[in-house]
Enzyme design. Structure first.
Site, PDB file in Angstrom:
ATOM      1  N   ARG A  58       0.826  -1.212   0.000  1.00 48.65           N
ATOM      2  CA  ARG A  58       0.000   0.000   0.000  1.00 48.65           C
ATOM      3  C   ARG A  58       0.863   1.266   0.000  1.00 48.65           C
ATOM      4  NH1 ARG A  58      -3.189  -0.357   4.818  1.00 48.65           N
ATOM      5  NH2 ARG A  58      -1.733   1.108   5.728  1.00 48.65           N
ATOM      6  N   TYR A 111     -14.034  20.431 -12.349  1.00 48.59           N
ATOM      7  CA  TYR A 111     -14.739  19.166 -12.516  1.00 48.59           C
ATOM      8  C   TYR A 111     -15.789  19.047 -11.393  1.00 48.59           C
ATOM      9  CZ  TYR A 111     -14.812  13.977 -12.683  1.00 48.59           C
ATOM     10  OH  TYR A 111     -15.158  12.661 -12.771  1.00 48.59           O
ATOM     11  N   ASP A 183      -5.239  20.874 -11.732  1.00 47.94           N
ATOM     12  CA  ASP A 183      -5.744  19.664 -12.383  1.00 47.94           C
ATOM     13  C   ASP A 183      -5.338  19.752 -13.849  1.00 47.94           C
ATOM     14  OD1 ASP A 183      -7.253  17.758 -13.794  1.00 47.94           O
ATOM     15  OD2 ASP A 183      -8.959  17.914 -12.425  1.00 47.94           O
ATOM     16  N   LYS A 208      -8.013   9.143 -18.227  1.00 44.41           N
ATOM     17  CA  LYS A 208      -8.340   9.815 -19.474  1.00 44.41           C
ATOM     18  C   LYS A 208      -7.286   9.501 -20.545  1.00 44.41           C
ATOM     19  CE  LYS A 208     -11.801  11.245 -17.112  1.00 44.41           C
ATOM     20  NZ  LYS A 208     -11.866  12.443 -16.314  1.00 44.41           N
TER      21      LYS A 208
HETATM   22  C1  LIG Z   1     -12.452  12.792 -15.119  1.00 45.62           C
HETATM   23  C2  LIG Z   1     -11.835  13.937 -14.468  1.00 45.62           C
HETATM   24  C3  LIG Z   1     -11.325  13.836 -13.171  1.00 45.62           C
HETATM   25  C4  LIG Z   1     -11.527  12.621 -12.315  1.00 45.62           C
HETATM   26  O1  LIG Z   1     -10.862  11.504 -12.767  1.00 45.62           O
HETATM   27  P1  LIG Z   1     -11.325  10.019 -12.383  1.00 45.62           P
HETATM   28  O2  LIG Z   1     -10.156   9.222 -12.802  1.00 45.62           O
HETATM   29  O3  LIG Z   1     -12.573   9.771 -13.151  1.00 45.62           O
HETATM   30  O4  LIG Z   1     -11.560  10.013 -10.909  1.00 45.62           O
HETATM   31  C5  LIG Z   1     -10.657  14.915 -12.644  1.00 45.62           C
HETATM   32  N1  LIG Z   1     -10.529  16.047 -13.338  1.00 45.62           N
HETATM   33  C6  LIG Z   1     -11.015  16.200 -14.587  1.00 45.62           C
HETATM   34  C7  LIG Z   1     -10.814  17.486 -15.288  1.00 45.62           C
HETATM   35  C8  LIG Z   1     -11.701  15.157 -15.177  1.00 45.62           C
HETATM   36  O5  LIG Z   1     -12.232  15.316 -16.386  1.00 45.62           O
END
Ligand SMILES: *Cc1c(COP(=O)(O)O)cnc(C)c1O
Length: 395
Positions: A58, A111, A183, A208
């Site tokens: 972990r 988001y 982000d 993504k």
């Molecule tokens: C999808 C997304 C997230 C979250 O990611 P997950 O892997 O689905 O938890 C965070 N920020 C943005 C801009 C996103 O599009």
């Protein structure tokens, strides 16, 4: 095995090789899946050595460590923590740098699940959350208070893709000792590297573009230097946040082709965006690479390119017409996420997700994720959608 000095290589070469260590694993070409919980110690003294990298899966394991090093390289940072999702990377980073009584400035086009975390948890635990206009730039300094601890950005933001002036915001924040978190999922570390522009922490949803195949969930946060990395790592350790090795290995597979996929996605998205701009059913196309996007100039200055997501604001129409548009598409099924090989459509919830800059537009806001299909096929599909949209209004 000859060891490659990746520091001397260009990004394309590094992307092909980062995270690999065939010399450690009998020549095995890919990073191995360390599917384990227990990690054995050779003796009692080794257990007492608290600096030992591998203690329990972990905290760190041979798969996560390779991935974290690779992501730190991708983001031009010091080191990374890997997390089970993008959202957990965001929440871990926020918890690492915030405490009760702090003031946290948060960009208004984040988001939506990030907003939920801020509103439901940070606020409840005594962090004062304030949303700001994403186009504020250096003007953010006027919002700083004595207790401002973090500026949280997402650039470009969700749905409207507002590109923030990260260098200007990071610069004024740094002077006050305020941590900046970005982000960076949209740029994927390829199109933009926030740490190179002065930010402290870059977080990504590796679900993504890095994954690219809609088959895993994963995230990470990269710190600019050792002290901030230690804070991130401590938060991940104390929260029990870690990433599964099977997902990491899949992410490595996606990483190898990420840049060429993004290039193709951007080319198709641009073609489709320009076609959409000419459609009478569309009020507005949101894509930062378009000259009329409100933050196009900052995108052009700071980003190396665009990706495959854009939003359209349809003409104000009854719900049935909006549904007829979406339901008649075959290559754009309705679904969350983006960055995969396949195209998707996702309705955007706007009114309740904007407070600093209220959303006053009428008409449905729809996000299109442009995949690797032939853009002409995608355009033909959208054409059918508009025909259904128009027909539904004549009824
Ligand atoms: C999808 C997304 C997230 C979250 O990611 P997950 O892997 O689905 O938890 C965070 N920020 C943005 C801009 C996103 O599009």
């Amino acid at each position: 095995m000859k060891k490659i000095d990746l520091n001397l290589m260009s990004e394309d070469t590094r992307l092909a090789h980062m995270g690999r260590a065939p010399e450690d694993y009998y020549g095995v070409v890919n990073p191995v899946v360390a599917r384990t919980s227990t990690i054995l110690f050779p003796n009692m003294a080794a257990y007492e050595d608290t600096d030992r990298l591998y203690r329990y899966a972990r905290y760190s394991n041979p798969t996560s460590v390779k991935f974290e090093r690779a992501m730190a390289d991708l983001e031009a940072g010091y080191n990374a923590v890997s997390t089970p999702s993008g959202l957990s990377a965001i929440t871990t980073a926020m918890l690492a740098f915030l405490k009760p009584g702090d003031h946290c400035l948060v960009s208004d086009s984040i988001y939506p699940p990030t907003r939920n975390f801020c509103n439901r948890y940070l606020s409840r635990w005594g962090v004062e959350v304030e949303y700001y206009d994403p186009t504020i730039g250096a003007g953010i300094a006027e919002k700083f208070k004595k207790n401002t601890a973090v500026v949280y950005m997402e650039s470009p933001g969700s749905a409207t893709f507002d590109v923030q002036d990260v260098p200007a915001i990071a610069d004024v924040a740094k002077k006050k000792g305020i941590i900046t978190i970005v982000d960076n999922s949209w740029g994927g570390g390829i199109l933009f590297k926030p740490i190179e522009h002065g930010a402290n922490i870059s977080v990504q949803s590796a679900t993504k573009y890095i994954s690219g195949h809609a088959d895993l969930m994963l995230g990470f946060a990269v710190a600019d230097h050792e002290e901030n990395y230690r804070k991130l790592k401590l938060a991940a350790t104390d929260l029990g946040v870690f990433a599964a090795p099977d997902n990491i290995v899949l992410a490595f597979r996606g990483l190898r082709t990420m840049k060429i996929r993004m290039r193709q996605n951007a080319e198709s998205a641009m073609m489709i965006a320009q076609w959409l701009q000419k459609r009478p059913e569309v009020q507005r196309v949101y894509y930062p690479a378009l000259k009329d996007h409100p933050t196009h100039a900052i995108w052009k200055r700071d980003f190396k390119g665009a990706n495959g997501i854009l939003s359209i604001l349809l003409k104000d129409a009854p719900r049935e017409a909006n549904h007829a548009f979406g339901d008649s598409l075959t290559l754009f099924p309705v679904g969350s996420s983006w960055g995969g090989y396949e195209s998707l459509l996702q309705p955007q919830v706007m009114q309740t997700n904007r407070v600093a800059v209220p959303w006053t537009e009428k008409g449905a806001m729809l996000r299109l994720q442009i995949g690797l299909e032939d853009p002409q096929d995608l355009i033909a599909d959208l054409e059918k959608g508009f025909a259904a949209f128009n027909a539904a209004q004549k009824k």
